[in-house]
Write an enzyme that holds these catalytic residues in place. Sequence first.
Site, mmCIF file in Angstrom:
data_model
loop_
_atom_site.group_PDB
_atom_site.id
_atom_site.type_symbol
_atom_site.label_atom_id
_atom_site.label_comp_id
_atom_site.label_asym_id
_atom_site.label_seq_id
_atom_site.Cartn_x
_atom_site.Cartn_y
_atom_site.Cartn_z
ATOM 1 N N HIS A 94 -7.296 -6.100 0.140
ATOM 2 C CA HIS A 94 -6.114 -5.301 0.443
ATOM 3 C C HIS A 94 -5.321 -5.815 1.652
ATOM 4 O O HIS A 94 -4.109 -5.669 1.725
ATOM 5 C CB HIS A 94 -6.605 -3.881 0.734
ATOM 6 N N ASP A 133 -9.373 -5.446 -4.330
ATOM 7 C CA ASP A 133 -8.988 -4.033 -4.193
ATOM 8 C C ASP A 133 -9.888 -3.198 -5.109
ATOM 9 O O ASP A 133 -10.460 -3.718 -6.080
ATOM 10 C CB ASP A 133 -7.511 -3.850 -4.596
ATOM 11 N N SER A 174 0.828 -1.201 0.000
ATOM 12 C CA SER A 174 0.000 0.000 0.000
ATOM 13 C C SER A 174 0.870 1.262 0.000
ATOM 14 O O SER A 174 1.664 1.448 -0.925
ATOM 15 C CB SER A 174 -0.956 -0.081 1.194
HETATM 16 N N1 LIG Z 1 -7.985 4.351 6.182
HETATM 17 C C1 LIG Z 1 -7.630 3.232 5.383
HETATM 18 C C2 LIG Z 1 -6.551 2.425 6.051
HETATM 19 C C3 LIG Z 1 -5.617 1.901 5.033
HETATM 20 O O1 LIG Z 1 -5.732 2.206 3.887
HETATM 21 C C4 LIG Z 1 -4.523 0.984 5.415
HETATM 22 C C5 LIG Z 1 -4.503 0.426 6.676
HETATM 23 C C6 LIG Z 1 -3.490 -0.450 7.023
HETATM 24 C C7 LIG Z 1 -2.498 -0.780 6.111
HETATM 25 C C8 LIG Z 1 -2.524 -0.226 4.847
HETATM 26 C C9 LIG Z 1 -3.536 0.655 4.490
HETATM 27 N N2 LIG Z 1 -3.564 1.231 3.250
HETATM 28 C C10 LIG Z 1 -2.502 1.824 2.621
HETATM 29 O O2 LIG Z 1 -1.474 2.209 3.086
HETATM 30 C C11 LIG Z 1 -8.840 2.364 5.032
HETATM 31 O O3 LIG Z 1 -9.952 2.839 5.071
HETATM 32 O O4 LIG Z 1 -8.682 1.239 4.676
#
Ligand SMILES: N[C@@H](CC(=O)c1ccccc1NC=O)C(=O)O
Length: 310
Positions: A280, A248, A163
């Site tokens: 994800h 995703d 991510s």
């Molecule tokens: N606020 C995000 C959180 C999120 O994207 C996320 C959480 C934990 C590990 C990776 C993530 N996404 C990208 O960095 C959501 O709604 O999923």
Amino acid sequence: MDDLDGGPKRGAPWKRMSKEELENQYSPSRWVVRLGAEEALRTYSQIGNEATKRAQATGRNLLDVPYGDGEGEKLDIYFPEAVSEALPFLMFFHGGYWQSGSKDSSAFMVSPLTAQGVAVVIVAYDIAPKGTLDQMVDQVTQSIVFVQKQYPGNQGIYLCGHSAGAHLAAMMLLANWTEHGVTPNLKGFFLVSGIYDLEPVMHTSENASLLTTLEVAQRNSPQWHLQTAPTQPVDPACRILVTVGQHDSPEFHRQSRELYQTLRRGGWKASFEELHDVDHFEILWNLTQKDYVLTQVGCIPSPWTECILL
Ligand SMILES: N[C@@H](CC(=O)c1ccccc1NC=O)C(=O)O
């Protein structure tokens, strides 16, 4: 319309989305299919914590090794049982939208990879609001320089990010290593469900603590740089695996596919995998498992093999 995603006729699809739709597309937890959003995020932390506790309780490791002078500039190294001078190193950069997550809950792939002779390094960086995107990219660069200097006989350094962490790893495709006095032995990139064009994120609530301007977003967008001025791999054998979970969001799929296409056009040895029936977060949970396709280092056909041992 500008040509951010490949041509003036197509335009960037996110620019036609409503604010709510954009928010939705860039909220990975809203796309999970087997759990609720909150529960998915809770489970993600829990599995990460447990994997890290397990990794620290078994095996040889060096924890909280400083790679720079800053308080947050630390990394953990997990070694395989068989001691060897010339280990392959896999460095992992956690996700959490550049504002959550930590190395202390991100040792997902340590057990299956150390069991197969790979040293795994889990890297901490200063998340927002303490750290800016520029600082995070700089810290990731420093961490790689540190590992190369510390282990000059390594059998290859492989970068893996999830991510926001996949974004940080992908920024290393643009690094100017000569400035750092050492060129790391980068052999592969394993990019999991990443964001490579940051401009759409600027228009979501995630930007509240990032405070990204268009200039910062472009400067920190591998997609933007590689499209504008392609880079060449230092090692022509260096491989890049771009993966995204089947569940995703369409925008996450588009970001991964376009990075892959741009890399191929630029002459990189890139491949693309849509991972079957995972969201994800489940991708990372699967990385804790010995029998998952992505954690089979020595077994063909496997994306890790493509990335790590070929
Ligand atoms: N606020 C995000 C959180 C999120 O994207 C996320 C959480 C934990 C590990 C990776 C993530 N996404 C990208 O960095 C959501 O709604 O999923």
